[in-house]
Design an enzyme around this catalytic site. Structure first.
Site, PDB file in Angstrom:
ATOM      1  N   SER A  10       9.561   0.720  -6.894  1.00  0.00           N
ATOM      2  CA  SER A  10       8.724   0.804  -5.551  1.00  0.00           C
ATOM      3  C   SER A  10       9.323   0.087  -4.473  1.00  0.00           C
ATOM      4  CB  SER A  10       7.243   0.334  -5.945  1.00  0.00           C
ATOM      5  OG  SER A  10       6.495   0.399  -5.016  1.00  0.00           O
ATOM      6  N   LYS A  14       4.142   5.645  -0.428  1.00  0.00           N
ATOM      7  CA  LYS A  14       5.503   6.172  -0.767  1.00  0.00           C
ATOM      8  C   LYS A  14       5.376   7.571  -1.127  1.00  0.00           C
ATOM      9  CE  LYS A  14       7.916   1.693  -1.475  1.00  0.00           C
ATOM     10  NZ  LYS A  14       6.653   0.770  -1.466  1.00  0.00           N
ATOM     11  N   SER A  60       1.391   0.614  -1.735  1.00  0.00           N
ATOM     12  CA  SER A  60       2.833   1.457  -1.786  1.00  0.00           C
ATOM     13  C   SER A  60       2.569   2.974  -2.519  1.00  0.00           C
ATOM     14  CB  SER A  60       3.464   0.690  -3.167  1.00  0.00           C
ATOM     15  OG  SER A  60       4.258  -0.446  -2.572  1.00  0.00           O
TER      16      SER A  60
END
Length: 412
Positions: A145, A88, A85
């Site tokens: 997230s 991102k 993640s």
């Protein structure tokens, strides 16, 4: 009367001599002052202390100072690994790019598609057709997230996730992220070609935090509720920050966690103390506790050894003389600020400054043309320069201008 005639005769003679012997003024372009191996606006970076034994067990790690981009520590920093993640971070860069360019606003509402709703992993459980503001979706991405929130924003900005990912890769290439290739906008994929490196993560983290410091308004939120409004009615949903360093490390300002079975445990941690902003990246740590403890180890090492000199408001500049121009002087300005990171314990109060200007400046000069540098040095070592550029256009003088000056001088 005779005196007037004599003055007219003298003036005519001077004018004739001027027209005969004066040709078009030769343009002498402003020369860039040579900087002995340091380019304009560049600061010399301190060599990374890769030999330090910090006991980092994660497969890859890096510590970078955000203002200068100086690397303080690294371990396997260029190895291409799955980022989970922390992907991102690039998604957020493109979101804030769109905000800065006026293509979207924080109050805009984005609609969740069936594709966005179908995301697994970390999510905030958006329903198909649900509307949320851009600001709420940013919070969902940064704090919780949310994969579904990331895809919703990707589709809102680019029309499809695929097009958004193409823009992510283009932006990464523009930043010099040589070990990076994205396959999705959230890092959920298990594709072996969705990769980046600790150095590249630090580069994009630096881009996000220095270009868009407002990201810290969101990345420092510990908990917050959002409201789902769907056909089923309204319901509250709590966002809890996945970055435990916010409560564990003094000065922590973010930034993003990530974990999958392929990537293991990843983290890009940012912190600020006494004006020094550090970025610690941990990739492929064996468990979630290690990624936080080893990021804290990197940050502690940085704050124990780093001192930052920043000259954000140097002395005002004088007007410079110019030949063959419609005016005799022109204004100039600094083109940027100067920062220098020291890890060697130098006395930064002894930094010396020297203003060096190009010689024989001649019109025409365009606004932004280089006309000199402000040079910084310490103990005889050049640290770097800030370019000095013209703050206005200076047009080349023509015959009417020369005649006017000649007449004015004659009257004087």
């Amino acid at each position: 009367m005779h005196g007037v005639r004599r003055r007219k005769a003298v003036f005519c003679m001077l004018l004739a001599m001027f027209l005969v012997f004066t040709g078009p003024a030769e343009v002498l372009a402003a020369e860039t002052v040579p900087v002995d191996g340091v380019g304009p606006g560049e600061a010399i970076e301190v060599a990374a202390e890769t030999s330090a034994d910090l006991g980092i067990t994660a497969r890859s790690a890096i510590l970078m100072e955000a203002t200068t981009g100086t690397v303080i520590f690294e371990k396997n920093a260029d190895e291409a690994l799955s980022p989970a993640s922390i992907t991102k971070i690039m998604t957020l860069i493109l979101i804030f790019d769109a905000l800065e360019e006026g293509k979207i606003t924080l109050q805009d509402e984005a609609v969740t598609s069936a594709h966005a709703k179908s995301m697994g992993g970390s999510q905030v459980f958006l329903e198909e057709g649900e509307k949320q503001t851009v600001e709420t979706l940013i919070k969902c991405i940064v704090i919780a997230s949310g994969n579904d929130a990331s895809v919703t924003m990707a589709e809102y900005i680019a029309g499809s996730e695929a097009e958004f990912v193409a823009r992510m890769n283009e932006r990464a290439a523009g930043l010099g992220m040589t070990q990076t290739h994205f396959e999705d906008c959230c890092g959920l994929t298990d594709s072996p070609t969705h990769v980046t490196s600790a150095r590249d993560v630090a580069i994009m983290s630096r881009e996000l935090t220095t270009k868009y410091p407002q990201i810290h308004q969101y990345s420092t939120i510990w908990m917050e509720n959002i409201t789902h409004v769907t056909a089923k009615g309204e319901s509250e949903f709590g966002l809890a920050n996945t970055n435990k360093l916010l409560r564990q490390y003094e000065g922590c300002t973010g930034l993003k966690t990530g974990s999958t079975s392929l990537a293991k445990y990843c983290l890009s941690a940012t912190a600020e103390r006494d004006g020094v902003e550090l970025i610690a990246v941990i990739m492929a740590a064996p468990d979630y506790k290690v990624r936080f403890s080893e990021a804290a180890t990197l940050l502690n090492y940085g704050y124990a050894n780093c001192r930052l000199y920043r000259d954000e408001a140097p002395e005002p500049l004088p007007e410079l003389m110019v030949a063959d121009g419609r005016k005799e002087t022109f204004r100039c300005r600094y083109d940027g600020d100067f920062s220098y990171l020291s890890t060697g314990g130098e006395d930064l109060s002894q930094i010396e400054k020297e203003w060096i200007y190009a010689e024989n400046l001649s019109a025409p000069i365009a606004e932004g043309d280089p006309v000199g540098v402000l040079r910084y040095s310490l103990s005889g070592k050049i640290l770097g320069d800030v370019p000095i550029v013209s703050a206005e256009n200076v047009e080349k003088a023509g015959y009417p201008d020369y005649l006017q000056k000649l007449f004015e001088n004659f009257l004087i």
